[in-house]
Design a protein around this motif. Structure first.
Motif, PDB file in Angstrom:
ATOM      1  N   LYS A   1      13.336  -1.568  -3.638  1.00  0.00           N
ATOM      2  CA  LYS A   1      12.801  -0.400  -4.344  1.00  0.00           C
ATOM      3  C   LYS A   1      13.476   0.864  -3.839  1.00  0.00           C
ATOM      4  CE  LYS A   1       8.828  -1.928  -3.059  1.00  0.00           C
ATOM      5  NZ  LYS A   1       7.394  -2.116  -2.767  1.00  0.00           N
ATOM      6  N   TRP A   2      13.710   1.794  -4.768  1.00  0.00           N
ATOM      7  CA  TRP A   2      14.413   3.022  -4.440  1.00  0.00           C
ATOM      8  C   TRP A   2      13.674   4.236  -4.990  1.00  0.00           C
ATOM      9  CZ3 TRP A   2      19.042   3.058  -1.633  1.00  0.00           C
ATOM     10  CH2 TRP A   2      19.609   1.796  -1.399  1.00  0.00           C
ATOM     11  N   ILE A   3      13.762   5.339  -4.268  1.00  0.00           N
ATOM     12  CA  ILE A   3      13.290   6.651  -4.703  1.00  0.00           C
ATOM     13  C   ILE A   3      14.512   7.568  -4.742  1.00  0.00           C
ATOM     14  CG2 ILE A   3      11.829   8.646  -4.169  1.00  0.00           C
ATOM     15  CD1 ILE A   3      10.150   6.240  -4.751  1.00  0.00           C
TER      16      ILE A   3
ATOM     17  N   SER B   1      19.397  -6.627  -7.879  1.00  0.00           N
ATOM     18  CA  SER B   1      17.978  -6.718  -8.230  1.00  0.00           C
ATOM     19  C   SER B   1      17.244  -5.569  -7.560  1.00  0.00           C
ATOM     20  CB  SER B   1      17.405  -8.061  -7.768  1.00  0.00           C
ATOM     21  OG  SER B   1      16.029  -8.132  -8.011  1.00  0.00           O
ATOM     22  N   TRP B   2      17.046  -4.476  -8.295  1.00  0.00           N
ATOM     23  CA  TRP B   2      16.422  -3.301  -7.713  1.00  0.00           C
ATOM     24  C   TRP B   2      15.579  -2.595  -8.768  1.00  0.00           C
ATOM     25  CZ3 TRP B   2      17.659   1.185 -10.248  1.00  0.00           C
ATOM     26  CH2 TRP B   2      18.830   1.172 -11.011  1.00  0.00           C
ATOM     27  N   SER B   3      14.738  -1.687  -8.311  1.00  0.00           N
ATOM     28  CA  SER B   3      13.936  -0.877  -9.232  1.00  0.00           C
ATOM     29  C   SER B   3      13.866   0.545  -8.697  1.00  0.00           C
ATOM     30  CB  SER B   3      12.520  -1.450  -9.369  1.00  0.00           C
ATOM     31  OG  SER B   3      11.845  -1.423  -8.132  1.00  0.00           O
ATOM     32  N   LEU B   4      14.056   1.511  -9.599  1.00  0.00           N
ATOM     33  CA  LEU B   4      13.937   2.923  -9.247  1.00  0.00           C
ATOM     34  C   LEU B   4      12.489   3.319  -9.489  1.00  0.00           C
ATOM     35  CD1 LEU B   4      15.511   5.398  -8.285  1.00  0.00           C
ATOM     36  CD2 LEU B   4      15.905   5.980 -10.676  1.00  0.00           C
ATOM     37  N   VAL B   5      11.720   3.451  -8.413  1.00  0.00           N
ATOM     38  CA  VAL B   5      10.283   3.680  -8.530  1.00  0.00           C
ATOM     39  C   VAL B   5       9.979   5.081  -9.061  1.00  0.00           C
ATOM     40  CG1 VAL B   5       8.087   3.699  -7.296  1.00  0.00           C
ATOM     41  CG2 VAL B   5       9.870   2.073  -6.643  1.00  0.00           C
TER      42      VAL B   5
ATOM     43  N   LEU C   1      15.379   5.799   0.155  1.00  0.00           N
ATOM     44  CA  LEU C   1      15.686   7.056  -0.518  1.00  0.00           C
ATOM     45  C   LEU C   1      17.175   7.086  -0.863  1.00  0.00           C
ATOM     46  CD1 LEU C   1      14.532   9.898  -1.272  1.00  0.00           C
ATOM     47  CD2 LEU C   1      15.413  10.669   0.939  1.00  0.00           C
ATOM     48  N   VAL C   2      17.480   7.375  -2.126  1.00  0.00           N
ATOM     49  CA  VAL C   2      18.875   7.538  -2.521  1.00  0.00           C
ATOM     50  C   VAL C   2      19.083   8.990  -2.922  1.00  0.00           C
ATOM     51  CG1 VAL C   2      18.389   6.723  -4.890  1.00  0.00           C
ATOM     52  CG2 VAL C   2      20.744   6.798  -4.056  1.00  0.00           C
ATOM     53  N   ILE C   3      20.048   9.635  -2.286  1.00  0.00           N
ATOM     54  CA  ILE C   3      20.366  11.034  -2.522  1.00  0.00           C
ATOM     55  C   ILE C   3      21.637  11.102  -3.345  1.00  0.00           C
ATOM     56  CG2 ILE C   3      20.941  13.222  -1.398  1.00  0.00           C
ATOM     57  CD1 ILE C   3      19.503  12.037   1.084  1.00  0.00           C
TER      58      ILE C   3
ATOM     59  N   ASP D   1      -0.428  -4.944  -6.505  1.00  0.00           N
ATOM     60  CA  ASP D   1       0.108  -4.933  -7.867  1.00  0.00           C
ATOM     61  C   ASP D   1       0.997  -3.716  -8.108  1.00  0.00           C
ATOM     62  OD1 ASP D   1      -1.228  -7.266  -8.412  1.00  0.00           O
ATOM     63  OD2 ASP D   1      -2.909  -6.305  -9.431  1.00  0.00           O
ATOM     64  N   ALA D   2       0.690  -2.612  -7.419  1.00  0.00           N
ATOM     65  CA  ALA D   2       1.480  -1.386  -7.572  1.00  0.00           C
ATOM     66  C   ALA D   2       2.771  -1.431  -6.765  1.00  0.00           C
ATOM     67  CB  ALA D   2       0.652  -0.176  -7.153  1.00  0.00           C
ATOM     68  N   GLY D   3       2.957  -2.514  -6.012  1.00  0.00           N
ATOM     69  CA  GLY D   3       4.176  -2.644  -5.221  1.00  0.00           C
ATOM     70  C   GLY D   3       4.153  -1.849  -3.934  1.00  0.00           C
ATOM     71  N   ILE D   4       2.948  -1.503  -3.464  1.00  0.00           N
ATOM     72  CA  ILE D   4       2.804  -0.724  -2.231  1.00  0.00           C
ATOM     73  C   ILE D   4       2.504  -1.676  -1.078  1.00  0.00           C
ATOM     74  CG2 ILE D   4       1.475   1.072  -1.070  1.00  0.00           C
ATOM     75  CD1 ILE D   4       0.870   2.223  -3.841  1.00  0.00           C
ATOM     76  N   SER D   5       3.336  -1.634  -0.064  1.00  0.00           N
ATOM     77  CA  SER D   5       3.185  -2.516   1.083  1.00  0.00           C
ATOM     78  C   SER D   5       2.359  -1.853   2.173  1.00  0.00           C
ATOM     79  CB  SER D   5       4.555  -2.898   1.644  1.00  0.00           C
ATOM     80  OG  SER D   5       5.365  -3.503   0.652  1.00  0.00           O
ATOM     81  N   THR D   6       1.899  -2.646   3.102  1.00  0.00           N
ATOM     82  CA  THR D   6       1.233  -2.121   4.290  1.00  0.00           C
ATOM     83  C   THR D   6       2.283  -1.480   5.191  1.00  0.00           C
ATOM     84  OG1 THR D   6       1.536  -4.116   5.613  1.00  0.00           O
ATOM     85  CG2 THR D   6      -0.398  -4.043   4.163  1.00  0.00           C
TER      86      THR D   6
END
Length: 221
Positions: free
Chosen positions: A4-6, A38-42, A73-75, A198-203
């Protein structure tokens, strides 16, 4: 690329921000870097800066989102920021993994070095001040108070406080999301855990949420 990427895009004036000038080029640069895999831009965050402000509120939001979603984080562009010490220091201290689309070999160490170079003048002033204080001390001038080693017990207490502060900050980041889940009817510990997963948020340890972990999270809120 995987995971996952921001993304964080930056323009320097209100005019550029409103017109979109430069943003599309940066967005395309991010897309080209992440091409394939295999990635997703959140989420995407756009910083519109003015010459009167030195804070980076969108960068803070982007790094917070990285912690929440366990993303990187991708800048889009780092080369133009190589002399922006405030930005570089904030990025280096953010504690998240990142990559710059235009400088893919840059990392937290590289950015730390850039920030050090950008702050060289400040460091030189600090060094001159310390030298002056040392000279005064040699002349017999009494300086400050006790500057001895911090006791190990106190050091352990400080370390514990730091860990607690990080955990509390993480809970604060997640509070709005938990509130949304509760408003949607997910009020039990298990339901909230399922909603976060389900939201893809990890601990904080990059694992799936359980009812026990949600209870600990709620106790911090």
């Amino acid at each position: 690329m995987e995971g996952k990427w921001i993304s964080y895009l930056r323009v320097s004036t209100d005019r550029q921000g409103k017109s979109g000038l430069g943003i599309e080029a940066q967005r395309n640069g991010v897309a080209e870097y992440l091409n394939g895999g295999s990635w997703s831009l959140v989420k995407e965050f756009v910083e519109v800066e003015s010459g009167k402000r030195i804070d980076r509120p969108m960068l803070a939001e982007a790094t917070k989102a990285c912690r929440v979603y366990g993303a990187k984080l991708v800048i889009a562009k780092l080369d133009r920021l190589s002399r922006d010490a405030h930005f570089l220091l904030g990025l280096e201290k953010a504690g998240v993994d990142f990559v710059a689309a235009d400088m893919p070999n840059a990392n937290r160490l590289t950015v730390g070095i850039m920030a050090m170079v950008a702050e060289e003048e400040r460091r030189m002033i600090s060094r001159r001040t310390k030298d002056a204080l040392a000279a005064a001390k040699r002349r017999g001038t009494k300086l400050g108070g006790d500057r001895g080693v911090i006791p190990s017990k106190k050091a352990r207490a400080m370390a514990t406080e730091t860990l607690q502060a990080r955990a509390n900050a993480r809970a604060t980041d997640l509070a709005p999301i938990v509130a949304e889940l509760q408003a949607a009817g997910k009020t039990s510990l298990r339901a909230i855990a399922e909603g976060l997963n389900d939201a893809g948020i990890s601990t904080p340890r990059n694992s799936k949420w359980s009812a026990v972990q949600v209870r600990r999270l709620l106790q911090r809120l």
